[in-house]
Structure formats: structure tokens, C-alpha cells
Design a protein around this motif. Structure first.
Motif, PDB file in Angstrom:
ATOM      1  N   ILE A  44       1.026  -1.288  -0.085  1.00  0.00           N
ATOM      2  CA  ILE A  44       0.149   0.031   0.020  1.00  0.00           C
ATOM      3  C   ILE A  44       0.855   1.237  -0.002  1.00  0.00           C
ATOM      4  O   ILE A  44       0.656   2.206  -0.748  1.00  0.00           O
ATOM      5  N   ALA A  45       1.923   1.199   0.957  1.00  0.00           N
ATOM      6  CA  ALA A  45       2.800   2.468   0.913  1.00  0.00           C
ATOM      7  C   ALA A  45       3.574   2.790  -0.321  1.00  0.00           C
ATOM      8  O   ALA A  45       3.856   3.841  -0.657  1.00  0.00           O
ATOM      9  N   LYS A  46       3.875   1.643  -0.964  1.00  0.00           N
ATOM     10  CA  LYS A  46       4.614   1.623  -2.409  1.00  0.00           C
ATOM     11  C   LYS A  46       3.972   2.230  -3.436  1.00  0.00           C
ATOM     12  O   LYS A  46       4.408   3.099  -4.305  1.00  0.00           O
ATOM     13  N   ALA A  47       2.503   2.334  -3.380  1.00  0.00           N
ATOM     14  CA  ALA A  47       1.711   3.066  -4.199  1.00  0.00           C
ATOM     15  C   ALA A  47       1.836   4.343  -4.176  1.00  0.00           C
ATOM     16  O   ALA A  47       1.631   5.180  -5.165  1.00  0.00           O
ATOM     17  N   SER A  48       2.214   4.767  -2.980  1.00  0.00           N
ATOM     18  CA  SER A  48       2.068   6.262  -2.880  1.00  0.00           C
ATOM     19  C   SER A  48       3.754   6.870  -2.804  1.00  0.00           C
ATOM     20  O   SER A  48       3.879   7.928  -1.797  1.00  0.00           O
ATOM     21  N   ARG A  49       4.714   6.242  -3.098  1.00  0.00           N
ATOM     22  CA  ARG A  49       6.142   6.449  -3.033  1.00  0.00           C
ATOM     23  C   ARG A  49       6.470   7.717  -3.911  1.00  0.00           C
ATOM     24  O   ARG A  49       7.652   8.217  -3.474  1.00  0.00           O
ATOM     25  N   GLY A  50       5.635   8.367  -4.777  1.00  0.00           N
ATOM     26  CA  GLY A  50       6.203   9.394  -5.459  1.00  0.00           C
ATOM     27  C   GLY A  50       7.372   9.292  -6.455  1.00  0.00           C
ATOM     28  O   GLY A  50       7.829  10.367  -6.345  1.00  0.00           O
ATOM     29  N   GLY A  51       7.134   8.384  -7.094  1.00  0.00           N
ATOM     30  CA  GLY A  51       8.252   8.311  -8.313  1.00  0.00           C
ATOM     31  C   GLY A  51       9.649   7.927  -7.778  1.00  0.00           C
ATOM     32  O   GLY A  51      10.673   7.779  -8.465  1.00  0.00           O
ATOM     33  N   LEU A  52       9.878   7.525  -6.397  1.00  0.00           N
ATOM     34  CA  LEU A  52      11.235   7.178  -6.134  1.00  0.00           C
ATOM     35  C   LEU A  52      11.630   5.782  -6.434  1.00  0.00           C
ATOM     36  O   LEU A  52      10.561   4.697  -6.494  1.00  0.00           O
ATOM     37  N   PRO A  53      12.760   5.258  -6.690  1.00  0.00           N
ATOM     38  CA  PRO A  53      13.017   3.962  -7.055  1.00  0.00           C
ATOM     39  C   PRO A  53      12.776   3.267  -5.833  1.00  0.00           C
ATOM     40  O   PRO A  53      12.795   3.584  -4.575  1.00  0.00           O
ATOM     41  N   GLU A  54      12.393   2.007  -6.065  1.00  0.00           N
ATOM     42  CA  GLU A  54      11.821   1.053  -4.950  1.00  0.00           C
ATOM     43  C   GLU A  54      13.158   0.924  -3.729  1.00  0.00           C
ATOM     44  O   GLU A  54      12.863   0.730  -2.696  1.00  0.00           O
ATOM     45  N   ILE A  56      15.516   2.953  -2.816  1.00  0.00           N
ATOM     46  CA  ILE A  56      15.690   4.055  -2.174  1.00  0.00           C
ATOM     47  C   ILE A  56      14.304   4.402  -1.156  1.00  0.00           C
ATOM     48  O   ILE A  56      14.765   4.579   0.002  1.00  0.00           O
ATOM     49  N   TRP A  57      13.367   4.065  -1.580  1.00  0.00           N
ATOM     50  CA  TRP A  57      12.273   4.134  -0.897  1.00  0.00           C
ATOM     51  C   TRP A  57      12.260   3.234   0.250  1.00  0.00           C
ATOM     52  O   TRP A  57      11.803   3.499   1.554  1.00  0.00           O
ATOM     53  N   MET A  58      12.724   1.715  -0.200  1.00  0.00           N
ATOM     54  CA  MET A  58      12.930   0.942   1.162  1.00  0.00           C
ATOM     55  C   MET A  58      13.741   1.344   2.129  1.00  0.00           C
ATOM     56  O   MET A  58      13.590   1.122   3.337  1.00  0.00           O
ATOM     57  N   LYS A  59      14.909   2.092   1.708  1.00  0.00           N
ATOM     58  CA  LYS A  59      15.904   2.401   2.706  1.00  0.00           C
ATOM     59  C   LYS A  59      15.453   3.657   3.610  1.00  0.00           C
ATOM     60  O   LYS A  59      15.775   3.835   4.529  1.00  0.00           O
ATOM     61  N   GLN A  60      14.288   4.390   2.813  1.00  0.00           N
ATOM     62  CA  GLN A  60      13.844   5.474   3.811  1.00  0.00           C
ATOM     63  C   GLN A  60      12.971   5.005   4.826  1.00  0.00           C
ATOM     64  O   GLN A  60      12.582   5.636   5.851  1.00  0.00           O
TER      65      GLN A  60
END
Length: 186
Positions: A44-54, A56-60
Motif C-alpha cells: 500500500i505504501a509503495k503505491a504512494s512513494r512518489g516516483g522514487l526507485p524502490e 531508495i524508498w525501502m531505505k527510507q
């Protein structure tokens, strides 16, 4: 000239670390429930990650691995009662470089199937000094494999969930509240 080294008895050091761990293992249906909720929350949260690569988003969202979890815990102040904005000053360090803003950990998940055990034995002690709850995952299928599945890596011995006010954090909050209610019942 060779110096004789004093050999430590690993069995004694592991017994000491087991006494420090205050949390119980999460097993069976509770483990399945927690991991399935976390995987759904990640999707669910990945859908709203705003264009970040996966990656980088995971590390955040997560501190992945023993080294990363330890690093984040060591950078956290001993008292988490301070406001997160106060913890990340953004001031230049002694070397003149700026550090990334500190995002405290909400909870740490540690796999119990770690071999040798001393790789993760410091995490519960370090987390308790920072008032971060530790959830020890024990599973016959391999807790490290199941934790890795949550963050899209093969295996993960430790995962720290960063406090960022997201769907993931709400899922962890619900689980922690439920587990405290069950622990307090006679």
C-alpha cells in the motif's frame, strides 16, 4: 614472539545475552499475521512513494541488516522522549560535512535463526537503552528468509522500522498494542 590469546567461551557469552533479552519470540499464527500485515502495508505504501526507485524508498522506510540497524540505534539518543525534529539538528559536524537527518526506529525485528548467535546479541541491549521494542521472530521455515521477504531481499537478520508516520508505522503500532494487551492478561 607470539602472544597467547585468551580464548572466550562462546557458551558463557551467549548465556549472558539471553538473560538480557526481555522480549519473547513471535511464532506461529502471530508471526504469520504480523508478516502478512507488514507485506500488505508495504504494498500500500509503495503505491504512494512518489516516483522514487524502490530501493531508495525501502531505505527510507527500513533499516535493513544488522549493521544498518546497529548504526541507526547508535545514532539515536538514549532518550527517545525528545521530539524527532530536535534530534536532527542538521548542523555541520566536526569534519564540516552534514549528516543525514536522524529518523528514529519505531521497532526492531530480529530473526532468531541467526548462526552464530553473537551476530545479533547486541541489538536487544542497544534497543532497550533507546526504548525501542524488539520483536524476535522464530520460525521453522527460517525467520531470516521471512523477514527478507518483507523488504524484498533474500534474507535479513534484522529489520528496523523507521518512525515516519506511514501505514507501516500504524501496522506496527497496532501489533505492539495487541501484544501488550495479551502480555498483561493473566
Amino acid at each position: 614472539m607470539s602472544k597467547k590469546r585468551k580464548h572466550l567461551d562462546p557458551a558463557n557469552s551467549l548465556k549472558d545475552s539471553e538473560q538480557v533479552v526481555a522480549s519473547d519470540f513471535i511464532r506461529g499464527d502471530d508471526l504469520d499475521d504480523l508478516l502478512s500485515k507488514l507485506i500488505r502495508s508495504v504494498e500500500i505504501a509503495k503505491a504512494s512513494r512518489g516516483g522514487l526507485p524502490e530501493k531508495i524508498w525501502m531505505k527510507q522506510q527500513f533499516a535493513i541488516g544488522v549493521n544498518d540497524v546497529t548504526r541507526v540505534l547508535e545514532r539515536m539518543p538514549h532518550s527517545v522522549t525528545a521530539h524527532p525534529a530536535q534530534m536532527s539538528s542538521g548542523a555541520p559536524t566536526v569534519s564540516g560535512r552534514r549528516q543525514a537527518p536522524l529518523v528514529p526506529l519505531q521497532a526492531v525485528l530480529v530473526a532468531a535463526d541467526c548462526n552464530p548467535k553473537w551476530l545479533t546479541k547486541h541489538i536487544p541491549t542497544l534497543a532497550s537503552t533507546r526504548q525501542v521494542p524488539v520483536l524476535c521472530v522464530k520460525d521453522n521455515k527460517g525467520g531470516s528468509v521471512r523477514l527478507g521477504h518483507v523488504v524484498n531481499v533474500r534474507t535479513a537478520l534484522a529489520i528496523g522500522v523507521k518512525a515516519k508516520d506511514s501505514v507501516l508505522n500504524k501496522t506496527i503500532d497496532e501489533f505492539l498494542k495487541d501484544s501488550k494487551l495479551v502480555a498483561n492478561e493473566p
